[in-house]
Design an enzyme around this catalytic site. Structure first.
Site, mmCIF file in Angstrom:
data_model
loop_
_atom_site.group_PDB
_atom_site.id
_atom_site.type_symbol
_atom_site.label_atom_id
_atom_site.label_comp_id
_atom_site.label_asym_id
_atom_site.label_seq_id
_atom_site.Cartn_x
_atom_site.Cartn_y
_atom_site.Cartn_z
ATOM 1 C CD GLU A 58 82.501 23.719 46.845
ATOM 2 O OE1 GLU A 58 82.562 24.021 47.825
ATOM 3 O OE2 GLU A 58 81.972 22.438 47.242
ATOM 4 C CD GLU A 72 84.599 18.840 48.798
ATOM 5 O OE1 GLU A 72 83.168 19.322 49.475
ATOM 6 O OE2 GLU A 72 85.645 19.790 49.074
#
Ligand code: BGC
Length: 469
Positions: free
Chosen positions: A165, A373
């Site tokens: 991320e 995720e």
């Protein structure tokens, strides 16, 4: 009825969130060790990841959970400072190598494919002390670390995520200062860190490509956080534009340079430049890539890894006072629809994932997509019978099924967050994302399956939901 043959069903964790053993066997401190040890109520009850799930010593227990679920893939991250205590290859910690070798070998012996993240928010403190991601020097340190990992583990690891991320991390750590080093630089730090993170990822990809790919035959990408956004008023042109800008500032900011042409989206460049001028800066607060850097960055991902949790509504919010900040540059205001269910702070919007996948397909030339995720938390104490939470996973799988079969998205893998309840950053242990409950008061950190674990195991066995769609 089923998902495509060979579809990957995984679950994820990250080193700092599960390992513990923060100073065991020669591990060096990282920024989360420092941040949590400073106290100051920035984290729920000043909790730390010193012990967390104890996975550093309890890996065998994690493996049992993985086998119980029947995962085809397990995504975990390497702790940089466990391998290289001061962040450089000047000193290599063999005990760290042994630990990850065991995980990788055990996974492969059990037919579980490892997906390895090199960096999940936990910069070695020694590198933060030299400027961290605000410094260009960290690009080369990361490349050195990545090469070390490829050469040490790449004979067996074939799926790599360089940076977790990267987009959210730049914002939280270096712009808003919510994550360590926790010094806000609103409107400047996030862009500077992002600039360095993109280059670091690209350098590492090139290292893999030129030095390891031929022999190891693996794939390298970075994972990007993405929420879906809808215009608050679907009939308002300015809200529609605001929704596009939101995606541009969050997802495309990283994805366009890497997947398309080496450069930031035009709307981001023009908004930041205009706002910077208004604020009296001599040039845009958004750094520029040189032509050579653009060539170096373009095309440096072998698949598209995305992490989705929630969606928002967005409306245009003029920044007439010239305030500093990324949202302020984007001139957006984002908020949830009041009708959405709020589960532990996350608004449950399963249909958002389908729209997001379609957006990625259309914008990025139909790439192979991995969801690295996605998940739903429960507050603590969390009931073991988490039927409601499971319902959201089930709805999500229905949306993925539609994305694959109706929208023809090339989705190859789904990784849920998380294998185990774990240290949820600033929320400490108060939010539980696991398929397995962990009792953080219990010295043995026993893992107990939630209802979701049993249901997920069935989905994996059937390669889809029963009686689907
Ligand atoms: C992060 C995880 C985190 C999860 C749930 C993601 O942003 O990669 O580390 O635990 O979201 O909040």
């Amino acid at each position: 009825m089923a998902f495509p043959a060979g579809f990957g069903w995984g679950a994820a964790t990250a080193a700092y969130q599960v390992e513990g053993g923060w100073d065991a066997d020669g591990k060096g401190p990282n920024v989360w060790d420092t941040f949590t040890h400073q106290g100051g109520e920035r984290i729920f009850k000043n909790q730390t990841g010193d012990v967390a799930c104890g996975s550093y010593t309890l890996w065998e227990e994690d493996l049992k959970c993985i086998k119980q679920l029947g995962l085809t893939h397990y995504r975990f991250s390497l702790s940089w400072s466990r391998l290289l205590p001061d962040g450089t290859t000047g000193f290599i910690n063999q005990k760290g190598i042994d630990y990850y070798n065991k995980i990788i070998d055990d996974l492969l012996a059990n037919q579980v494919t490892p997906i390895v993240t090199l960096y999940h928010f936990d910069l070695p403190q020694a590198l933060e002390d030299k400027g961290g991601w605000l410094s260009v020097a960290t690009i080369e340190s990361f490349n050195e670390y990545a090469r070390f990992c490829f050469s040490t583990f790449g004979d067996r690891v074939k799926q790599w995520i360089t940076i977790n991320e990267a987009n959210l991390f730049a914002l939280l750590a270096y712009d808003l200062g919510m994550f360590p080093p926790a010094i806000p630089h609103q409107g400047t730090g996030g862009y500077q860190a992002a600039h360095n993170l993109i280059k670091a990822h690209a350098r590492a990809w090139h290292s893999y490509d030129s030095l390891f790919r031929k022999e190891q035959k693996g794939m390298v990408s970075l994972s990007l956080f993405a929420g879906w956004v809808e215009p608050a008023d679907p009939n308002s042109v300015s809200d529609q534009e605001a929704a596009k800008r939101t995606l541009a500032f969050h997802l495309d900011f990283f994805a366009k340079p890497i997947f398309i042409d080496g450069d930031y989206p035009e709307v981001v460049k023009s908004q930041v430049a205009a706002m910077s001028q208004k604020q009296g800066y001599p040039s845009s607060r958004l750094p520029e890539f040189t032509e050579e850097e653009k060539r170096m960055i373009k095309g440096t991902a072998d698949f598209f890894a995305v992490q989705y949790y929630s969606s928002s509504l967005v409306k245009h919010q003029e920044n007439d006072k010239g305030e500093l900040g990324i949202f302020q540059d984007a001139e957006i205001e984002i908020f949830p629809d009041p009708s959405w269910i709020n589960l532990g702070g996350i608004y449950v919007v399963p249909w958002g994932i389908r729209k997001l996948l379609k957006y990625i397909k259309d914008t990025y030339n139909n790439p192979v997509i991995y969801i690295t995720e996605n998940g739903f938390p429960q507050g603590d104490p969390a009931p073991l019978d988490d039927t409601q939470r499971w319902e959201y996973f089930r709805q999500t799988f229905q949306e993925l099924f539609k994305a694959i079969h109706l929208d023809k998205v090339d989705l190859k893998l789904y990784c849920a967050w998380a294998l185990l309840d774990n240290f949820e950053w600033r929320q400490g242990y108060s939010l539980r994302f696991g398929f397995f409950h962990v009792d953080f008061e219990d010295p043995e950190r026993r893992r107990v399956p939630y209802t979701s674990a049993k249901e997920y195991a069935k989905v994996i066995r059937n390669n889809g939901l029963e009686g689907h769609p």
